[in-house]
Design an enzyme around this catalytic site. Structure first.
Site, short mmCIF file in Angstrom:
data_model
loop_
_atom_site.label_atom_id
_atom_site.label_comp_id
_atom_site.label_asym_id
_atom_site.label_seq_id
_atom_site.Cartn_x
_atom_site.Cartn_y
_atom_site.Cartn_z
N HIS A 138 0.81 -1.18 -0.04
CA HIS A 138 0.10 -0.11 0.14
C HIS A 138 0.90 1.11 -0.05
CE1 HIS A 138 -3.61 -2.40 0.33
NE2 HIS A 138 -3.23 -2.84 1.58
N ASP A 175 -2.64 -10.62 -2.17
CA ASP A 175 -3.15 -10.15 -1.14
C ASP A 175 -4.69 -9.78 -1.01
OD1 ASP A 175 -1.99 -8.89 1.76
OD2 ASP A 175 -3.76 -7.67 0.84
N HIS A 177 -6.27 -7.48 -0.28
CA HIS A 177 -6.46 -6.04 -0.46
C HIS A 177 -5.79 -5.64 -1.95
CE1 HIS A 177 -6.66 -6.48 3.62
NE2 HIS A 177 -7.76 -5.56 3.72
N ASP A 256 -4.25 -12.92 3.65
CA ASP A 256 -5.29 -12.41 4.06
C ASP A 256 -6.69 -12.73 3.46
OD1 ASP A 256 -4.39 -10.37 2.40
OD2 ASP A 256 -4.45 -8.85 3.89
#
Ligand SMILES: [Zn+2]
Length: 319
Positions: A138, A175, A177, A256
């Site tokens: 991120h 991931d 996200h 995740d």
């Protein structure tokens, strides 16, 4: 030293970065991985190396100088604040904060990715996993966010291109996200192909429309199961990766999207991570002399994280 070995890069400083009581991105994540590798014996098959700290000139491959100066400034401010008996953390956003070890941990995390890249390109290792925190995907060119400060994968990818003279590298991000930071840094760079799969409508609420033609984003709805994810990967990633013929593959390895992880609502399990890793390894062996550098991103259910990293490493190391 076996030329076919899988490296495992980490550093004790990565455990010292701590964003406070109850934060999911916690030091115990690395313990969960270590424990799992110990009890299964998988750790014995890996070549362990200590991560060196990345230099500022390394970090500047993916970040602007203002961002790096700001992080260093916060590090100094924090030291003074603690000296004066003030709070032990400085907040960057609602869920991202620095303690007195964060800057060093971030430099070790990026340093791990760089050292792993060097060792893999030198042929000392076939591939490598970096068990590091803070995570990186991120972190944008000029902004820390979402538990991330420095984009480890983007720094290492640029290092491979700029300093080792590779012509084409792929970034794979699984991931839960969207890897918005990596996209921010690498979008529009024709030497890079990034393929990512992530849950729609989840933090950081981006990725539906890719920022560049070198980005293949696959947003999937909540509760998508592993078999459907595999089919999408087979249909969407594989032809792009095969056509691109990457000379090296970097992986943003977040775990995740696991069924047991509460930060997302996808339903992957250990066997799915093994399958995805094997597909990445197949492409790497066909086009890239097997060269893969994988960096830990998310994964917050400690049991699922340990088991998933084990599955990932078994596939990388052919165990
Ligand atoms: Zn994540």
């Amino acid at each position: 030293m076996k030329a076919c070995a899988t490296g495992y890069f980490s550093h004790p400083d990565c455990r010292r970065h701590d964003m406070g009581e109850g934060h999911p991105e916690c030091p115990e994540r690395l313990d969960a991985i270590e424990d799992r590798l110990l009890i299964t014996g998988v750790g014995d098959a890996l070549e362990r190396r200590e991560a060196p700290p990345a230099a500022l000139s390394d970090l500047a491959l993916a970040h602007d100088r203002m961002h790096l100066a700001a992080l260093q400034g916060l590090e100094d401010q924090l030291a003074e604040q603690i000296e004066a008996g003030g709070p032990s953390h400085i907040h960057i956003d609602a869920d991202t904060s620095m303690n007195r070890h964060t800057w060093e941990a971030a430099r070790r995390a990026a340093g791990a990715a760089i050292a792993a890249t060097d060792a893999v390109i030198a042929g000392e290792l076939e591939n490598a996993f970096c068990a590091v925190r803070p995570p990186g995907h991120h972190a944008c060119r000029s902004q820390a966010m979402g538990f991330c400060f420095i984009n480890n994968v983007a720094v290492a990818a640029r290092h491979a291109l700029e300093r080792h003279g590779l012509q084409r590298v792929a970034v794979v991000d699984f991931d839960v996200h969207h890897g918005n930071g990596t996209e921010d840094i690498l979008a529009g760079d024709p030497r890079v192909l990034m393929v990512g799969i992530f849950q729609q409508g989840l933090y950081p609420f981006s990725g539906e429309r890719p920022k560049g033609t070198n980005m293949a984003n696959l947003p999937v709805p909540a509760y998508t199961r592993g078999m459907d994810v595999r089919e999408l990967i087979e249909q969407e990633w594989m032809p792009r990766l095969e056509a691109f013929r990457p000379e090296m593959i970097f992986v943003s390895a977040g775990f995740d999207a696991h069924r047991e992880d509460d930060l997302g609502q996808l339903a992957l399990v250990e066997q799915d991570y093994a399958w995805i890793t094997t597909r990445i390894r197949d492409v790497a062996r066909r086009h890239a002399k097997g060269r893969i550098v994988s960096c830990l991103e998310g994964g917050y259910h400690l049991g699922a994280l340990g088991r998933s990293v084990e599955a990932h490493l078994r596939a990388l190391a052919d165990l």
